[in-house]
Enzyme design. Structure first.
Site, short mmCIF file in Angstrom:
data_model
loop_
_atom_site.label_atom_id
_atom_site.label_comp_id
_atom_site.label_asym_id
_atom_site.label_seq_id
_atom_site.Cartn_x
_atom_site.Cartn_y
_atom_site.Cartn_z
N GLU A 326 0.84 -1.20 0.00
CA GLU A 326 0.00 0.00 0.00
C GLU A 326 0.88 1.25 0.00
OE1 GLU A 326 -2.84 0.15 -0.78
OE2 GLU A 326 -3.93 -1.65 -0.19
N ASP A 481 8.14 36.32 -24.87
CA ASP A 481 9.04 35.35 -24.22
C ASP A 481 9.90 34.72 -25.31
OD1 ASP A 481 8.57 32.19 -22.40
OD2 ASP A 481 10.32 33.49 -22.67
N GLU A 555 11.03 39.72 -22.40
CA GLU A 555 11.77 39.00 -21.36
C GLU A 555 13.25 38.90 -21.74
OE1 GLU A 555 9.96 35.35 -19.91
OE2 GLU A 555 11.96 34.47 -19.69
N ASP A 667 4.98 27.81 -23.90
CA ASP A 667 5.45 29.16 -24.21
C ASP A 667 4.30 30.16 -24.35
OD1 ASP A 667 7.51 27.29 -26.32
OD2 ASP A 667 8.19 28.18 -24.44
#
EC number: 3.1.-.-
Length: 690
Positions: A326, A481, A555, A667
């Site tokens: 378990e 980005d 960025e 992205d």
């Protein structure tokens, strides 16, 4: 009635008698080969049952099958009829009254094709005799004899000689046996592991399995997710008892999630050993929860039964096999002590657990489905393709494409399903059927609700309507980005463009999305990315002439120089006035048009998740995209990444978020998260480049 203490002596007598009367064992006693291939040494292969033959026969499945059926089989104490109890193929028996013979034409043809062996080649003859000696040595190897005893005892156990009740192994139970048995072979007989793997294939009915697949059983860890009441603990007790009684110098560990479970297993192992074997060889230490089985003239074998509540009890121990029963319910504080045995060269951890969907914390084993090695074994009665059909029909208890096999001690029908689900919705699928599809879809602690995603997909805003456009702000927020690679399997450049309600900045509208990959790795990467951004802004402005300015964040975590170059090109080419988020240089007072992403990412993700769940994020009916495939709706492309959002806990109690999938990066999602963050927080300062 016979005493258990006399079993060993009677077993040895019976084995000797079988070996003397066996008609197949004499095949290894042949002093002359049937075939003698006299070609070059690199081209020949010495086969102990046939002779010296061409080396290409090493890859001949027909020769392999012939030798397996008609060659010598390992002599088991139990009759061969008991071996099919756990999947073995019965030996081929030819009726006495049938006289087998070859047709004259076939006999003459074979004699012409196969001339009498040429025994003048002493080197080839020596190779043959060496192969015969090696084959004999393996059958006399002490480790082989112990492994043979284990298989014999397992056959006797299943035929009812120990428990007075015949049993038959389920498929997953047989797998647990194979993982334990073959791993012990690999650590006790390093030099002849492959040969012993091959010898015992017939005993388990694995004749069609290649040696490469057999090596799966040598894994350092194996995981079994099994429905409730399917005999998980029963087979573990049987395996431990038979290993202790037949194999020397084996240390076994057993860890349970509750003390009473460990105590019950401890008692059951003692009961099996004392009743079925010589009780004088069994030593029990209740203080340390260990059982030792002494082997005459050999090193004893031991088992320790522990619980996860005493997490230090297994530290400092040496286990060859560690069974974690378990495992989904094991205390997480005990996992480091358990996983530490992965570093031991000759140790294997076998996790066995039922499926639990109540809490993400107690379903962590299913994450191993993405492991490079195939560690996860799941027993389920419904497949992924028919999962939706199963939910729609209350009378279904199994997948229509499966041949339903229910163990005799299990009751599974529509009434059981209805009653169980009345107690707890979905309990029948997960607890009793082992259905893990809900785990894979993130239903345990769903980050974004399904109804919220459906609303984002279906309820899109008509931003071309003058009345709607009049309520929108005049600023367009764009987040870039960038990724400087042309590998479409890796990350690309994510671009998102949003605006917000003039009266309520927290209500955001998605106007454009891009997922851009460079065509080639040249020096104009910044130009290509900037051109993509300008094209997106131009398209949005054409559709929404009320927009007056663009606020951009590029960025710069990957490359600060490239980020500044991208911002400069956008500022020169954009059809609307552009302002950029700037970052101050630590060494000077200069400010650069780039955005360095820090710990704001987690807050931004949480803000977007809240926005989706509260329907304060919407998409325009004319969401622009020049890079996402024309056959794919950009919003659906985004939603596929939103569905994959999952939180990752950190040591300090906080969370980080990701939407990455095996075949799809996040992205576009990250770009939208940050664009939404810029538009709603209203705390960033935007300045022009020139």
């Amino acid at each position: 009635m016979l005493y258990a203490s006399q079993r060993g002596r009677l077993t040895e007598n019976l084995r000797n008698a079988l070996q003397q009367d066996s008609t197949t064992q004499g095949c290894l006693g042949a002093e002359t080969p049937s075939i003698m291939y006299t070609g070059a040494k690199p081209d020949r292969w010495a086969h102990p049952l046939v002779g010296t033959i061409h080396a290409s026969n090493l890859y001949c499945p027909m020769l392999r099958a012939y030798c397996r059926h008609y060659g010598p089989r390992p002599v088991f104490v139990a009759s061969d009829e008991s071996l099919p109890m756990f999947g073995a193929s019965p030996a081929l028996h030819t009726p006495v009254q049938v006289q087998m013979c070859l047709l004259p034409e076939l006999r003459d043809t074979l004699q012409r094709l196969l001339p009498p062996p040429n025994l003048e080649d002493s080197e080839a003859l020596t190779e043959f005799k060496t192969s015969v000696s090696s084959a004999r040595a393996i059958l006399e190897d002490p480790n082989f004899l112990e492994m043979r005893e284990f298989v014999t005892s397992l056959a006797s156990f299943l035929s009812g000689q120990y428990k007075h009740k015949p049993a038959r192994l389920e498929a997953f139970q047989k797998q647990v046996v194979l993982h334990s048995f073959y791993f012990l072979i690999s650590i006790k007989s390093l030099e002849i592991t492959d040969t012993m793997f091959d010898i015992f294939q017939s005993a388990f009915g694995l004749e069609e399995m290649t040696l490469e697949k057999l090596h799966i059983f040598k894994q350092k860890a194996s995981v079994f997710l099994i429905p409730r009441r399917h005999g998980k603990t029963w087979i573990v007790v049987a395996i431990i008892s038979l290993i202790l009684s037949n194999l020397s110098n084996v240390q076994i560990g057993y860890v349970a999630h509750q003390k009473h479970v460990a105590s019950a297993v401890f008692t059951e192992i003692i009961d099996t050993l004392t009743k079925s074997f010589d009780s004088k060889r069994v030593e029990v230490n209740k203080e340390t929860s260990t059982i030792t089985f002494r082997h005459s003239g050999k090193i004893s074998s031991t088992v320790m039964c522990a619980t996860c509540f005493n997490k230090n009890s297994i530290r400092g121990q040496t286990f060859h096999l560690l069974f974690v029963d378990e495992a989904n319910f094991i205390k997480k504080e005990a996992l480091p002590a358990i996983l530490g045995f992965m570093l031991q060269k000759d140790a294997k951890i076998i996790f066995i657990s039922s499926v639990n969907s109540a809490d993400q914390a107690t379903s962590f084993l299913y994450k191993l489905k993405d492991a490079q090695e195939r560690l996860l074994n799941v027993v389920s009665y419904v497949c992924q393709e028919h999962r939706q059909d199963f939910d729609m029909q209350d009378s279904m208890v199994s997948c229509p494409c499966f041949r339903l096999h229910i163990p005799s001690y299990i009751t599974m029908d529509s009434n059981i399903r209805a009653t169980t689900n009345l107690f707890l919705d979905g309990a029948f699928s997960t607890e009793l059927m082992g259905d893990t599809s809900s785990l894979s879809q993130g239903s345990l602690s769903r980050t974004v609700r399904d109804d919220a995603i459906n609303q984002l997909e279906l309820c899109r805003v008509d931003t071309l309507n003058p009345r709607v456009a009049g309520r929108l702000a005049s600023s367009l927020y764009v987040y870039v980005d960038p990724a400087y690679t042309n590998n479409t399997s890796a990350s690309g450049t994510g671009i998102a463009a949003v605006t917000h309600d003039r009266a309520d900045p927290n209500r955001v509208i998605v106007l454009g999305l891009e997922h851009f990959f460079l065509k080639d790795l040249t020096g104009d990467a910044a130009l290509q990315i900037a051109t993509c951004v300008v094209a997106l802004v131009s398209s949005i402005v054409t559709l929404h002439p009320h927009l007056e300015e663009v606020k951009v964040a590029v960025e710069g975590n990957s490359s600060q120089d490239s980020a500044v170059a991208i911002a400069s090109i956008i500022g020169e080419s954009c059809p609307l006035p552009c302002a950029f988020v700037h970052t101050k240089d630590k060494t000077s007072s200069l400010q650069w048009p780039m955005y360095l992403l820090t710990n704001e990412k987690s807050k931004a993700f949480e803000r977007l998740i809240y926005a989706v769940n509260t329907a304060s994020l919407s998409a325009s009916q004319v969401t622009v995209s020049n890079t996402i495939q024309l056959s794919f709706d950009p919003v659906l492309y985004l939603i596929s990444q939103i569905r994959a959002i999952k939180p990752i806990p950190l040591r300090d109690g906080t969370y980080t978020y990701t939407g990455k999938q095996r075949n799809l990066s996040d992205d576009v999602l990250v770009a939208l998260v940050m664009a939404h963050f810029l538009a709603t927080t209203q705390k960033h300062t935007f300045k022009k480049v020139h």
